[in-house]
Enzyme design. Structure first.
Site, mmCIF file in Angstrom:
data_model
loop_
_atom_site.group_PDB
_atom_site.id
_atom_site.type_symbol
_atom_site.label_atom_id
_atom_site.label_comp_id
_atom_site.label_asym_id
_atom_site.label_seq_id
_atom_site.Cartn_x
_atom_site.Cartn_y
_atom_site.Cartn_z
ATOM 1 C CB CYS A 78 67.223 0.328 3.316
ATOM 2 S SG CYS A 78 68.751 -0.610 3.515
ATOM 3 C CD GLU A 121 68.399 -5.638 8.507
ATOM 4 O OE1 GLU A 121 69.630 -5.651 8.268
ATOM 5 O OE2 GLU A 121 67.710 -4.611 8.415
ATOM 6 C CG HIS A 124 71.282 -5.492 4.228
ATOM 7 N ND1 HIS A 124 71.547 -4.549 3.271
ATOM 8 C CD2 HIS A 124 70.216 -5.023 4.933
ATOM 9 C CE1 HIS A 124 70.697 -3.548 3.381
ATOM 10 N NE2 HIS A 124 69.873 -3.810 4.378
#
Length: 156
Positions: A78, A121, A124
């Site tokens: 990441c 993703e 996030h």
């Protein structure tokens, strides 16, 4: 959408520019992505670049609507933790709803490595880093140690 399509295009352009800068510093063999929240944009918009020559995937207002019970555990990296990798269990298949620029809701099923990247993703956007998905008692390891494991993703 579609009233915000110009803004969505501007944000995705910024995401692609960020990925281009990152890709110049570090190649990601398994694909890469970035979410708007990672570069200071308060919108639900990640972009994922699969490995190889596959086209990038733009996800506007994505939402995981289904996930398989079949899970595997692979190392992930990441941009938030550039120098470590973590062993993360994730579903082998996810169904994602997104909004197209014209306002239409689009549903897509992603599998294996692509499902992993997209799930990462979308996490996030929910304020989650991959460390939140790791099993209790399992810690991230330095990149050098990860390279010694010989455990690159092996999706068919």
């Amino acid at each position: 959408m579609p009233a915000e399509s110009d803004e969505a295009e501007r944000i995705t352009d910024e995401l692609f520019a960020a990925m281009e800068r990152i890709g110049q510093v570090h190649p990601f063999a398994q694909g890469m992505g970035t979410a708007a929240s990672q570069i200071g944009i308060g919108r639900a918009a990640p972009v994922v670049q699969p490995p190889g020559d596959a086209p990038a995937i733009i996800l506007l207002n994505p939402r995981i609507t289904d996930r398989s019970d079949d899970v595997d555990e692979q190392y992930e990296g990441c941009l938030s933790f550039f120098d470590v990798r973590g062993l993360v269990p994730r579903p082998l298949k996810i169904t994602v709803e997104t909004t197209a620029l014209i306002g239409e809701i689009v549903t897509t099923v992603y599998e294996r490595g692509l499902a992993r990247c997209i799930h990462h993703e979308i996490d996030h956007l929910d304020g989650l880093l991959y460390t939140a998905r790791m099993r209790t008692g399992v810690d991230p390891i330095p990149v050098e140690e990860y390279r010694q494991t010989g455990r690159a993703w092996a999706y068919e």
